[in-house]
Design a protein around this motif. Structure first.
Motif, PDB file in Angstrom:
ATOM      1  N   TRP A  18      17.944 -96.701  86.971  1.00 40.50           N
ATOM      2  CA  TRP A  18      16.880 -97.685  87.179  1.00 40.50           C
ATOM      3  C   TRP A  18      16.753 -98.105  88.636  1.00 40.50           C
ATOM      4  CZ3 TRP A  18      14.405-101.037  83.213  1.00 40.50           C
ATOM      5  CH2 TRP A  18      14.420-100.426  81.959  1.00 40.50           C
ATOM      6  N   GLU A  53      13.522 -97.620  90.458  1.00 36.11           N
ATOM      7  CA  GLU A  53      12.388 -98.440  90.055  1.00 36.11           C
ATOM      8  C   GLU A  53      12.436 -99.833  90.673  1.00 36.11           C
ATOM      9  OE1 GLU A  53       9.963 -97.168  88.272  1.00 36.11           O
ATOM     10  OE2 GLU A  53      11.003 -95.251  88.076  1.00 36.11           O
ATOM     11  N   CYS A  93      21.283-100.516  74.631  1.00 40.07           N
ATOM     12  CA  CYS A  93      21.770 -99.147  74.750  1.00 40.07           C
ATOM     13  C   CYS A  93      22.968 -98.961  73.822  1.00 40.07           C
ATOM     14  CB  CYS A  93      22.191 -98.836  76.186  1.00 40.07           C
ATOM     15  SG  CYS A  93      20.860 -98.960  77.387  1.00 40.07           S
ATOM     16  N   HIS A 125      11.249 -96.726  74.754  1.00 35.70           N
ATOM     17  CA  HIS A 125      12.536 -96.032  74.750  1.00 35.70           C
ATOM     18  C   HIS A 125      12.718 -95.303  76.075  1.00 35.70           C
ATOM     19  CE1 HIS A 125      13.210 -96.766  70.473  1.00 35.70           C
ATOM     20  NE2 HIS A 125      11.921 -96.473  70.299  1.00 35.70           N
ATOM     21  N   TRP A 126      13.951 -95.303  76.522  1.00 39.42           N
ATOM     22  CA  TRP A 126      14.263 -94.624  77.788  1.00 39.42           C
ATOM     23  C   TRP A 126      15.724 -94.198  77.764  1.00 39.42           C
ATOM     24  CZ3 TRP A 126      17.864 -95.681  81.553  1.00 39.42           C
ATOM     25  CH2 TRP A 126      17.736 -94.936  82.748  1.00 39.42           C
ATOM     26  N   GLN A 127      15.964 -92.905  77.871  1.00 41.38           N
ATOM     27  CA  GLN A 127      17.318 -92.352  77.950  1.00 41.38           C
ATOM     28  C   GLN A 127      18.232 -92.896  76.844  1.00 41.38           C
ATOM     29  OE1 GLN A 127      18.429 -90.058  80.227  1.00 41.38           O
ATOM     30  NE2 GLN A 127      16.380 -89.882  81.086  1.00 41.38           N
ATOM     31  N   THR A 152      13.837-100.529  75.501  1.00 43.76           N
ATOM     32  CA  THR A 152      13.417-101.504  76.506  1.00 43.76           C
ATOM     33  C   THR A 152      12.487-102.523  75.866  1.00 43.76           C
ATOM     34  OG1 THR A 152      11.539-100.128  77.176  1.00 43.76           O
ATOM     35  CG2 THR A 152      13.603 -99.818  78.357  1.00 43.76           C
TER      36      THR A 152
END
Length: 206
Positions: A161, A164, A152, A129-131, A135
């Motif tokens: 992102w 990255e 999302c 999980h991200w924001q 993922t």
């Protein structure tokens, strides 16, 4: 085995490498093992086709009686060229996603904390999980250092992102595909799906 049989057996055998090739490019970044198996299978079919072609061409059959056999020799190269062209684009990836989207959404919603993480054709090496997004990283990607799907629901992933080195591409609604711009200093203008032999190779963790 008759000369006709020697020619048509390789045609039937193309089902194996074509299925492996298409499955190998169904996920963002592709699957290294699946694509490697497709290449080996295509090599085996090519050897069988060449042996059959030699048996047909060597005796030089009469033009009329051997016309169908001669034409049949073009089938394997035609299938090879067509499947390669299709696999090099993004059609397989987008069609696979559309067909298996319900299974992917179930996996993303359930978000199991331990492997295996899979949904139909898809196999993931991590699920996180991200924001507010989920993922889903492709297992053993073949043409990039990192790739996967991003879900999302009800929000936009924004541009966080970029730092990255990952490229986000919208697919449908709340779904995005992400992939790294390259293995090292490759240009960033790459596609998330499709076969790219210039980038093909097993990922080396650093």
């Amino acid at each position: 085995m008759s000369r006709r049989g020697l020619v048509w057996w390789p045609v039937a055998a193309t089902v194996v490498p074509v299925c492996l090739l298409f499955a190998g490019v169904s996920a963002p970044g592709g699957y290294f093992f699946m694509l490697s198996a497709a290449f080996v299978a295509w090599f085996a079919v090519g050897v069988a086709w060449a042996a059959g072609a030699w048996r047909v061409v060597k005796p030089l059959p009469p033009p009329r009686s051997g016309a169908r056999t001669w034409w049949s020799l073009l089938v394997v190269p035609a299938i090879f060229a067509t499947s390669w062209a299709v696999a090099s684009g993004n059609a397989i990836g987008r069609v696979a996603f559309a067909l298996h989207r319900p299974a992917l959404e179930r996996l993303a919603a359930e978000a199991p904390t331990s492997p295996p993480w899979s949904a139909s054709l898809y196999s993931f090496e991590h699920l996180g999980h991200w924001q507010g997004c989920t993922t889903m990283g492709t297992s053993d990607p073949a043409t990039t250092r990192e790739a996967g799907l991003l879900w999302c629901p009800g929000r936009s992933p924004g541009t966080h992102w970029d730092g990255e080195g990952l490229i986000l591409t919208p697919i449908e609604d709340d779904w995005y595909v992400y992939h790294h711009g390259g293995r090292s200093n490759d240009p960033a203008g790459t596609e998330p799906w499709g076969l790219d032999l210039d980038r093909f190779g097993r990922r080396i963790e650093t």
